[in-house]
Write a protein that holds these residues in place. Structure first.
Motif, PDB file in Angstrom:
ATOM      1  N   LEU A 134       0.830  -1.204   0.000  1.00  0.00           N
ATOM      2  CA  LEU A 134       0.000   0.000   0.000  1.00  0.00           C
ATOM      3  C   LEU A 134       0.867   1.258   0.000  1.00  0.00           C
ATOM      4  O   LEU A 134       0.590   2.217  -0.730  1.00  0.00           O
ATOM      5  CB  LEU A 134      -0.924  -0.007   1.215  1.00  0.00           C
ATOM      6  N   ALA A 135       1.926   1.258   0.801  1.00  0.00           N
ATOM      7  CA  ALA A 135       2.818   2.419   0.832  1.00  0.00           C
ATOM      8  C   ALA A 135       3.500   2.621  -0.516  1.00  0.00           C
ATOM      9  O   ALA A 135       3.669   3.757  -0.983  1.00  0.00           O
ATOM     10  CB  ALA A 135       3.860   2.245   1.935  1.00  0.00           C
ATOM     11  N   ALA A 136       3.889   1.523  -1.154  1.00  0.00           N
ATOM     12  CA  ALA A 136       4.528   1.618  -2.467  1.00  0.00           C
ATOM     13  C   ALA A 136       3.556   2.188  -3.498  1.00  0.00           C
ATOM     14  O   ALA A 136       3.926   3.036  -4.323  1.00  0.00           O
ATOM     15  CB  ALA A 136       5.023   0.235  -2.893  1.00  0.00           C
ATOM     16  N   ALA A 137       2.303   1.732  -3.458  1.00  0.00           N
ATOM     17  CA  ALA A 137       1.301   2.267  -4.378  1.00  0.00           C
ATOM     18  C   ALA A 137       1.082   3.753  -4.134  1.00  0.00           C
ATOM     19  O   ALA A 137       0.966   4.549  -5.080  1.00  0.00           O
ATOM     20  CB  ALA A 137      -0.010   1.498  -4.221  1.00  0.00           C
ATOM     21  N   ARG A 138       1.039   4.158  -2.875  1.00  0.00           N
ATOM     22  CA  ARG A 138       0.827   5.574  -2.553  1.00  0.00           C
ATOM     23  C   ARG A 138       2.000   6.434  -3.003  1.00  0.00           C
ATOM     24  O   ARG A 138       1.823   7.596  -3.376  1.00  0.00           O
ATOM     25  CB  ARG A 138       0.586   5.725  -1.052  1.00  0.00           C
ATOM     26  N   ALA A 139       3.192   5.858  -2.973  1.00  0.00           N
ATOM     27  CA  ALA A 139       4.350   6.608  -3.453  1.00  0.00           C
ATOM     28  C   ALA A 139       4.231   6.905  -4.942  1.00  0.00           C
ATOM     29  O   ALA A 139       4.641   7.971  -5.413  1.00  0.00           O
ATOM     30  CB  ALA A 139       5.630   5.826  -3.165  1.00  0.00           C
ATOM     31  N   LEU A 140       3.664   5.966  -5.703  1.00  0.00           N
ATOM     32  CA  LEU A 140       3.440   6.200  -7.128  1.00  0.00           C
ATOM     33  C   LEU A 140       2.312   7.204  -7.342  1.00  0.00           C
ATOM     34  O   LEU A 140       2.397   8.083  -8.206  1.00  0.00           O
ATOM     35  CB  LEU A 140       3.113   4.883  -7.828  1.00  0.00           C
ATOM     36  N   VAL A 141       1.260   7.080  -6.553  1.00  0.00           N
ATOM     37  CA  VAL A 141       0.145   8.025  -6.639  1.00  0.00           C
ATOM     38  C   VAL A 141       0.605   9.434  -6.297  1.00  0.00           C
ATOM     39  O   VAL A 141       0.210  10.417  -6.933  1.00  0.00           O
ATOM     40  CB  VAL A 141      -0.991   7.573  -5.695  1.00  0.00           C
ATOM     41  N   ASP A 142       1.468   9.529  -5.298  1.00  0.00           N
ATOM     42  CA  ASP A 142       1.973  10.825  -4.852  1.00  0.00           C
ATOM     43  C   ASP A 142       2.792  11.520  -5.927  1.00  0.00           C
ATOM     44  O   ASP A 142       2.925  12.740  -5.932  1.00  0.00           O
ATOM     45  CB  ASP A 142       2.821  10.610  -3.590  1.00  0.00           C
ATOM     46  N   GLY A 143       3.359  10.739  -6.842  1.00  0.00           N
ATOM     47  CA  GLY A 143       4.123  11.303  -7.943  1.00  0.00           C
ATOM     48  C   GLY A 143       5.578  11.565  -7.643  1.00  0.00           C
ATOM     49  O   GLY A 143       6.317  12.040  -8.509  1.00  0.00           O
ATOM     50  N   ALA A 144       6.026  11.250  -6.434  1.00  0.00           N
ATOM     51  CA  ALA A 144       7.417  11.501  -6.068  1.00  0.00           C
ATOM     52  C   ALA A 144       8.335  10.349  -6.443  1.00  0.00           C
ATOM     53  O   ALA A 144       9.552  10.478  -6.356  1.00  0.00           O
ATOM     54  CB  ALA A 144       7.527  11.780  -4.568  1.00  0.00           C
ATOM     55  N   SER A 145       7.761   9.203  -6.844  1.00  0.00           N
ATOM     56  CA  SER A 145       8.551   8.052  -7.278  1.00  0.00           C
ATOM     57  C   SER A 145       7.994   7.528  -8.591  1.00  0.00           C
ATOM     58  O   SER A 145       6.786   7.587  -8.838  1.00  0.00           O
ATOM     59  CB  SER A 145       8.530   6.935  -6.226  1.00  0.00           C
ATOM     60  N   ASP A 146       8.894   7.018  -9.425  1.00  0.00           N
ATOM     61  CA  ASP A 146       8.500   6.404 -10.692  1.00  0.00           C
ATOM     62  C   ASP A 146       8.380   4.892 -10.572  1.00  0.00           C
ATOM     63  O   ASP A 146       7.586   4.266 -11.268  1.00  0.00           O
ATOM     64  CB  ASP A 146       9.531   6.724 -11.778  1.00  0.00           C
ATOM     65  N   ILE A 147       9.215   4.301  -9.717  1.00  0.00           N
ATOM     66  CA  ILE A 147       9.213   2.858  -9.479  1.00  0.00           C
ATOM     67  C   ILE A 147       9.187   2.636  -7.977  1.00  0.00           C
ATOM     68  O   ILE A 147       9.930   3.288  -7.234  1.00  0.00           O
ATOM     69  CB  ILE A 147      10.454   2.177 -10.085  1.00  0.00           C
ATOM     70  N   ALA A 148       8.336   1.731  -7.526  1.00  0.00           N
ATOM     71  CA  ALA A 148       8.253   1.387  -6.106  1.00  0.00           C
ATOM     72  C   ALA A 148       8.409  -0.120  -5.967  1.00  0.00           C
ATOM     73  O   ALA A 148       7.821  -0.885  -6.741  1.00  0.00           O
ATOM     74  CB  ALA A 148       6.923   1.845  -5.514  1.00  0.00           C
ATOM     75  N   ILE A 149       9.204  -0.547  -4.979  1.00  0.00           N
ATOM     76  CA  ILE A 149       9.565  -1.960  -4.829  1.00  0.00           C
ATOM     77  C   ILE A 149       9.154  -2.468  -3.453  1.00  0.00           C
ATOM     78  O   ILE A 149       9.449  -1.837  -2.434  1.00  0.00           O
ATOM     79  CB  ILE A 149      11.089  -2.159  -4.997  1.00  0.00           C
ATOM     80  N   ASN A 150       8.500  -3.629  -3.428  1.00  0.00           N
ATOM     81  CA  ASN A 150       8.234  -4.355  -2.182  1.00  0.00           C
ATOM     82  C   ASN A 150       8.398  -5.841  -2.454  1.00  0.00           C
ATOM     83  O   ASN A 150       7.460  -6.512  -2.887  1.00  0.00           O
ATOM     84  CB  ASN A 150       6.826  -4.068  -1.653  1.00  0.00           C
ATOM     85  N   TRP A 151       9.581  -6.375  -2.203  1.00  0.00           N
ATOM     86  CA  TRP A 151       9.834  -7.785  -2.490  1.00  0.00           C
ATOM     87  C   TRP A 151       9.097  -8.713  -1.532  1.00  0.00           C
ATOM     88  O   TRP A 151       8.955  -9.904  -1.813  1.00  0.00           O
ATOM     89  CB  TRP A 151      11.331  -8.083  -2.463  1.00  0.00           C
TER      90      TRP A 151
END
Length: 456
Positions: A134-151
């Motif tokens: 969820l945090a990774a998805a929000r980082a993409l929604v926020d627009g501050a990250s282009d790629i978010a990783i959660n292994w």
């Protein structure tokens, strides 16, 4: 040198755009155990994290500041009675409460030792990996990250009310729903050896999510299907979602060349006709050669080419883990795919050795190399006529997809950043912050430590 999350262009991608990458890791996952001899070993994520650190990539990403998923967030997809069970279930309650045990086994797929046991800290584990996605998805929604990783995420089998295939909470569905609060269309691509049935079923009648799964399919004995038994080429979705479920069934033993004969043209066509605004890639590593369960023959580099290909579309990209049961192979691959995300795969050539870092003995059976030798099996080495038939059928199916309509949004469903909470740590913690073994190794072997690129 740390770049504060502004990663380099990737040499394997067509464009030269830098990517802002963020990364989730919970040190507590190293202590989660399904059972003493269970094939699912969450500590594989800790091993991958250690490799990411020892190769000097932590400074190339922003570290996600997150919290466990709340009960309310998990209830957005999972049924109330199932979530109540997960909250209450412990090894002690499972052993001592006959009614609870019967409910868990008969209605919710939890019990025994082989598949989805009731292990210690189960609810904490589920909340942790779901919170990371969820945090990774929000980082993409926020627009501050282009790629978010959660292994630690990528648990694609869980349904709304049942655990299955080592998956209890479907963090992928939760993350996609979070993305849909902002993005009109999301494509989900699954390269696990097993069909992504839980995600497909969750969006079976939706034209805003396309699910695209490449997986092993067929009989493993005359009377037993390869798990989960779904994912036939004619499973195409229902209602408004007809043609938005796409399945690419594969034979056992498929290797890099055959796999990518299918992957690039099919994914390329899906991107063309669906025109997604965000991508979720489940990087299940049981499709690797030598996996204990998968029966496929992809190399580390062949698996990572899927990440590279999707990175090249320059859309918000969420990378998640998934299956993978030969844990040293899993860690090697997710480390290399992290390098692809940050554009540093050129620094990890085929002959690179794994440095001393506390886990190095785990890689002895692969020659202490990041890129281990794949099997010499030849069962599916040559492109067969069935490969071309499969590709033709899937491409024909995709030609019938109508672009989903744009959707107007009044407000985004609230997440951490919607509440004004900072998404990232100010600096990337060093590997030693997460791994006590790293500190011990540095103190005991100072000469070796000088050669290890730990990010302070």
């Amino acid at each position: 040198m740390a770049t504060g999350g502004n990663s380099l262009p990737s040499p394997s991608c067509a464009d030269d755009k830098k990517r802002r990458v963020c990364y989730y890791y919970d040190p507590g996952i190293a202590h989660i155990k399904f059972s003493d001899d269970h094939v699912m070993v969450p500590a594989r994520v800790a091993m991958a994290h250690s490799l990411v650190g020892v190769y000097g990539m932590l400074g190339d990403m922003r570290r996600l500041r997150t919290r466990p998923a709340t009960e309310a967030e998990i209830r957005r997809f999972h049924s109330p009675e199932y979530v109540d069970l997960l909250c209450d279930l412990t090894p002690e309650s499972y052993a001592n409460d006959a009614a609870l045990r019967q409910k868990a086994e008969d209605h919710h797929g939890i019990g025994g030792e082989d598949d989805c046991p009731a292990f210690d800290r189960l609810w904490k584990y589920c909340r942790g990996y779901a919170g990371g996605s969820l945090a990774a998805a929000r980082a993409l929604v926020d627009g501050a990250s282009d790629i978010a990783i959660n292994w630690s995420g990528g648990m694609h089998h869980a349904s709304a009310c049942k655990a299955t295939g080592f998956c209890y909470v479907n963090d992928i569905v939760l993350a996609i729903n979070e993305l849909l609060g902002t993005f009109s269309r999301v494509i989900y691509v699954d390269i696990d050896a097993h069909h992504g049935d839980g995600v497909q079923n969750a969006f079976l009648d939706s034209n805003r999510v396309m699910t695209l799964s490449f997986h092993r399919y067929g009989k493993i004995t005359p009377h037993k299907d390869f798990f989960p038994g779904s994912g036939a080429i004619n499973e195409i979705g229902d209602g408004a979602g007809k043609h938005y479920s796409v399945n690419v069934p594969l034979d056992a033993g498929v290797r890099d060349d055959v796999y990518h004969t299918l992957f690039e043209p099919i994914v390329g066509k899906a991107m063309e006709v669906f025109q997604p605004e965000a991508i979720v890639l489940q990087c299940g590593a049981d499709s690797l050669s030598g996996d204990r369960l998968g029966g496929m023959e992809l190399s580390v580099r062949g698996h990572a080419e899927c990440v590279s290909f999707l990175r090249g579309f320059n859309l918000p990209l969420l990378l998640l883990g998934g299956g993978g049961y030969t844990i040293n192979h899993v860690a090697s691959t997710w480390c290399y795919e992290t390098a692809v995300a940050v554009g540093k795969e050129g620094e990890l050539p085929d002959d690179i050795e794994i440095p001393s870092h506390g886990y190095e003995l785990m890689y002895k059976n692969q020659g202490n190399k990041l890129h281990y030798q794949t099997s010499t099996a030849t069962a599916a080495r040559k492109r067969s006529s069935s490969t071309e038939v499969t590709k033709g059928k899937v491409l024909e199916h995709l030609s019938q997809v109508e672009r989903a309509p744009s959707v107007q949004f009044q407000e985004r469903r609230g997440g951490d950043n919607a509440a004004g909470v900072e998404l990232y740590y100010e600096r990337p913690p060093s590997l030693e912050d997460d791994e006590p073994a790293q500190r011990l190794h540095r103190l005991c072997f100072p000469a070796v430590a000088k050669r290890i690129r730990l990010n302070a």
